[in-house]
Design an enzyme around this catalytic site. Structure first.
Site, PDB file in Angstrom:
ATOM      1  N   GLN A   1      -9.785   1.629   1.647  1.00  0.00           N
ATOM      2  CA  GLN A   1      -8.842   2.381   2.482  1.00  0.00           C
ATOM      3  C   GLN A   1      -9.590   3.352   3.378  1.00  0.00           C
ATOM      4  OE1 GLN A   1      -5.640   1.488   2.360  1.00  0.00           O
ATOM      5  NE2 GLN A   1      -6.164   0.090   0.692  1.00  0.00           N
TER       6      GLN A   1
ATOM      7  N   ARG B   1       0.832  -1.212   0.000  1.00  0.00           N
ATOM      8  CA  ARG B   1       0.000   0.000   0.000  1.00  0.00           C
ATOM      9  C   ARG B   1       0.863   1.257   0.000  1.00  0.00           C
ATOM     10  NH1 ARG B   1      -5.151  -2.106   3.795  1.00  0.00           N
ATOM     11  NH2 ARG B   1      -5.999  -3.338   2.085  1.00  0.00           N
TER      12      ARG B   1
ATOM     13  N   TYR C   1      -5.863  -1.227  -6.957  1.00  0.00           N
ATOM     14  CA  TYR C   1      -5.319  -2.457  -6.352  1.00  0.00           C
ATOM     15  C   TYR C   1      -4.794  -2.251  -4.931  1.00  0.00           C
ATOM     16  CZ  TYR C   1      -0.415  -1.878  -8.267  1.00  0.00           C
ATOM     17  OH  TYR C   1       0.842  -1.499  -8.601  1.00  0.00           O
ATOM     18  N   GLU C   2      -4.410  -3.341  -4.321  1.00  0.00           N
ATOM     19  CA  GLU C   2      -3.994  -3.326  -2.905  1.00  0.00           C
ATOM     20  C   GLU C   2      -5.093  -2.769  -1.998  1.00  0.00           C
ATOM     21  OE1 GLU C   2      -1.646  -5.040  -2.888  1.00  0.00           O
ATOM     22  OE2 GLU C   2      -0.395  -4.647  -4.617  1.00  0.00           O
ATOM     23  N   GLY C   3      -6.334  -3.114  -2.321  1.00  0.00           N
ATOM     24  CA  GLY C   3      -7.476  -2.562  -1.579  1.00  0.00           C
ATOM     25  C   GLY C   3      -7.903  -1.268  -2.242  1.00  0.00           C
TER      26      GLY C   3
END
Lengths: 595, 595
Positions: free
Chosen positions: B445, B297, B438-440
């Site tokens: 977030q 992140r 991506y990555e959440g």
């Protein structure tokens, strides 16, 4: 299932309920039309867009164009679609019947473009430019010129382009160097143009370029520019095609999007002579071209809006189908469709409001344009022209930037899938990006608005716009459901009028400072216009809420989008206006080396 | 001339003047290092990025990957670059020396990634993921596992991935279905993963997948997930490669950007059995994976920032070189470079502030991370961990969305040229888009921040963040040049603390309403952080203005960007906070059919 998605109820709500577009049939030019014929055209346009244009995306997405030795090969399906576009009357829909046009109001061109640009952005600039170029010849050309070119462009036998930009003359057209040398009844054209959409292709046997050039001895700058009709292949007096006219394509651009729309560099008269015909008055070329350019600016807004519209509806369909995660309030025990997640709904509601507001804004202006053209001389005609002139840069810049933003948010709704080509949204995003750049960058639009347009006709354009907003606010300030939104609009508009006066003052007092805040000021005008249009729709919808004809949700949606958009956007608009009024000179005073 | 552009003075100003990064050398783990060795690494990283990675873009831009029958062929230049990346120690720079690492502070990983992601986003996820995967094994694996895998990943002999997403488990990892069946000292893995970056390629002979799976009989949801090391090719006890491990690539995605980074769909154990080794504790896999995910992140933020940085500097170079139009104030008679036009400068100044603010924000957090890891237990160590945890979702979401926005504005500076592949900006724009997804997703977030993080450790994380801002404001409120900006920050922060309390309350009282405003609330935290970091840099710069060592413009730039950004951004932040505090429930209450 087509990629292109639209809910025609949204469109008809604006055309019929908000604008009453059949009123255009009272104008002399359209007295043979009625609401039914207009409706029919709308329905046919969407059918054509979905049936013929949408499938083109399958071939347009990859690098579909082949450039070799000055020639551009397009996908075969594009050629067929262009032919059909001409045959079925889509290019000529709003053209003069005397030259083969169908005689619909100009506004219907916008409806057609919403469908066609939404279905295939790459393709539709071809018919759209062809109409624009033909209309330009129709407006300013001699009878002979019109007879020779217009009918064959209206029916799609030939296509058209607009040739303005040169390597050294982009935003500053006054610097253009393409030369025109008189020779009997025509001119020899010599020069290079770049960024010419559909400047070379194999859809048609001829391409009619509308070219800005400088006649030998003409003044420098924008006052020495004339407009020429320059066919790719010479046209004999009997209308038959003759020799090639020495218009050579030297390459096409590789672009972020619009992969199937050839953007050509052209050289005129580099070998054995290129003939052009003066269109309109000598040295008035830029003014003439502005007819086409203003049309293109509005079409740019249409593109931004319609790509946003289909992106929104694709995202909506995805969020209804995709099941992922639990309901955050535990309303069900099962996993839910992601439309149940509030943050997804936030994105959907913003997109919905943005698209519907832009659509209303654009159609309202299109309606004014027909009135400005079709009404008998008088204050109402003048008012409509004032509004059209004022709104053109707002539409162009606001709808292009916002349309791109909607595509971005639509992608966000799909998560990682949105980034993949399996869904059309990444293409919409790439295609939409050009809208902020071409037909005059959005920075240029903001200087046009906050410079020329604020003071045009002694401030009449601004005044006409202010009257629209102020009259609406006065009429609706007691509305039972919407009065708070109306109050906010009224308050914000008041701040904006102060800002406009201050900008007028600064343009003379401190042009550098002025020019460093024209863009946020334009965006403030855009947001106020959006709030007005959304509230105006909501006023109509408020009367329908509770109806048991199945339209209840639809009308509730119009109310929700207006209340929410106004209440979450206008605080930002007010912040923006305060920003424009600040006196700081950091942008201007910062040393170049400090960047 | 490389595409990748950075002014190292900006970077060193943050590392040395603002953070004093050599203080890290006082930590036990880094006592053999000093400021000179750190500086050297920075300078070497930029040399490597420009010399080795930047040229890769020439082959990475087109659809560079060949997928055939489960295999992905990459450009040969990529293979060579990866080899060199390993040989030169770039993968292992911050790794444990006991396993072949170079032992630099974690923060230096961020510096390296700023250079390498900026130079070639497509490529650098390969070494970056390889380090992340190796670090994960290093942190949680047995000694045997570490010895077998980590050194060969640190030196680039093998690469690494993180395998989380499944077709039915994206944002909701609790739904994942990949199964692990125990068999002696290992497990059989069976399942499918999608969206695996560098999941299949030919850069290395083996690929070490870090896979989340559910051991037979484990609880459902996130509490039954374990972490496994799953090599593509089995590794014999002596470290030699053995049989293929039945990890089959079933396809790669066609994406908007990152064309040279293969995004693979993988099937584990679909044929003759796939062996995996448990890494860390049973059912603690998600918690373990969060080490890598939190790293990813922050790297996502780095990517957004560095693409923005090189986009800004490319736009800046263009605006200095491109001559077009007259000076609006008539200061010269000649045409001028477009950097002289105020609206262009407005875009440049915004980009400059955005990039520098994001860079400072990211490095500040990276600095805290090393302190949180390296300090002896005590309140200072805890405080740094609190700040790191709090800031991670803010960095990820704010820098990805803002990074994309900077690329968009950079393109605008180039007009139509920005849309063409002749310039790198359209690639930056396409590559940057993934960062928000991506990555959440950024929505996730925002829920992490406004949900978990606000209350984490009894509110200590929020408190640590508030203390940073409040302490800064108190210390600088009488600053001769910056006090007005500090006052605005203080005022805005005060509103934000109220908002944070209200959000905490709503999360319990009305989770639906809460979740419909987490995203704007996160952005408000992002903007406040930016204002703080920019003002903090400006405080330092203010003392240097007027110096005659040639640094005057540089420091004036830091002042201008802070004053202007704060004064034009915080009014919007306040509007945003007011929006978050509204009680309207349109987003939640709107009927699904009304969209």
């Amino acid at each position: 299932m087509t990629d292109f998605k639209i809910d025609l109820r949204d469109l008809f709500f604006i055309l019929k309920e908000q604008l009453g577009y059949s009123r255009l049939c009272r104008l002399d030019a359209f007295k043979d039309l009625n609401e039914r014929t207009l409706d029919l055209l709308v329905n046919e346009a969407v059918r054509f867009a979905k049936g013929v244009l949408d499938p083109l995306n399958a071939v347009s997405d990859a690098e579909a164009l082949l450039y070799e030795k000055g020639e551009v090969r397009c996908p075969v399906a594009f050629k067929k679609a262009f032919r059909q576009c001409g045959d079925d009357g889509w290019i000529a829909a709003v053209g003069d019947p005397a030259y083969g046009g169908q005689g619909f109001p100009l506004m219907m061109r916008i409806v057609i473009n919403e469908m066609m640009y939404g279905a295939c952005q790459s393709f539709n600039s071809a018919p759209s430019l062809t109409f624009g170029a033909a209309r330009l010849i129709h407006s300013f050309g001699t009878r002979a010129l019109k007879e020779r070119f217009v009918p064959k462009m209206f029916d799609g036998t030939w296509s058209g382009t607009m040739c303005l930009t040169e390597p050294g003359a982009g935003s500053d057209l006054g610097a253009l160097e393409t030369a025109a040398t008189p020779e009997g009844d025509h001119f020899y054209i010599k020069g290079s143009k770049i960024f010419i959409s559909w400047g070379e292709h194999d859809l048609t046997d001829n391409i009619i370029h509308l070219v800005l050039a400088r006649i030998d001895g003409a003044p420098s700058g924008t006052r020495g520019i004339s407009l020429f009709v320059v066919p790719k292949v010479r046209v004999e007096p009997d209308g038959m095609l003759g020799e090639p006219n020495d218009v050579v394509c030297t390459g096409i651009e590789h672009k972020c999007g619009l992969h199937a729309s050839p953007t050509a560099a052209l050289t005129f008269g580099g070998r054995d002579g290129c003939i052009g015909y003066l269109c309109g008055e000598e040295n008035k070329g830029l003014a003439h071209m502005f007819q086409m350019m203003n049309g293109a600016r509005i079409n740019t807004a249409v593109s931004g809006m319609t790509l946003a519209g289909t992106a929104y509806r694709n995202a909506l369909a995805y969020t209804r189908a995709r099941v992922q995660g639990r309901d955050i309030a535990g309303r069900t025990a099962e996993d839910v469709a992601i439309i149940r997640h509030p943050d997804v709904r936030r994105m959907l509601l913003w997109m919905k409001a943005a698209v519907d507001g832009m659509r209303s804004m654009i159609y309202t202006v299109a309606f004014w344009e027909d009135l400005a053209k079709g009404l008998n001389p008088g204050p109402e005609k003048t008012r409509c022209q004032d509004l059209l002139d004022f709104m053109t840069p707002i539409l162009k810049a606001y709808c292009s930037d916002t349309g791109f933003r909607v595509c971005e948010v639509a992608m966000q709704c799909l998560g990682g899938y949105g980034y993949c080509r399996d869904y059309p949204i990444e293409r919409y995003l790439r295609d939409a990006k050009i809208m902020s750049l071409y037909e005059g960058t959005n920075g240029i639009q903001s200087m046009d608005l906050m410079g020329r347009k604020l003071s045009l006709r002694n401030g009449a354009c601004l005044k006409a716009y202010q009257d629209e907003i102020d009259t609406f606010c006065a009429a609706r300030r007691e509305h039972p459901v919407l009065k708070e939104g109306v109050r906010q609009l009224h308050e914000t508009a008041g701040m904006l009028w102060v800002c406009a006066e201050e900008m007028k003052r600064r343009m003379k007092a401190d042009p550098l400072q002025w020019a460093s805040y024209t863009y946020p000021a334009l965006m403030a005008f855009g947001e106020v216009t959006m709030a007005w249009r959304l509230l105006d729709m909501a006023v109509i919808a408020a009367d329908r809420v509770g109806a048991e004809d199945g339209s209840d949700d639809f009308h509730r949606g119009k109310l929700c989008q207006a209340i929410w958009f106004v209440d979450t956007t206008l605080p930002h608009t007010q912040a923006r206006i305060r920003t424009c009024l600040r006196t700081g000179r950091e942008i201007v005073d910062m040393p170049d080396n400090a960047f």
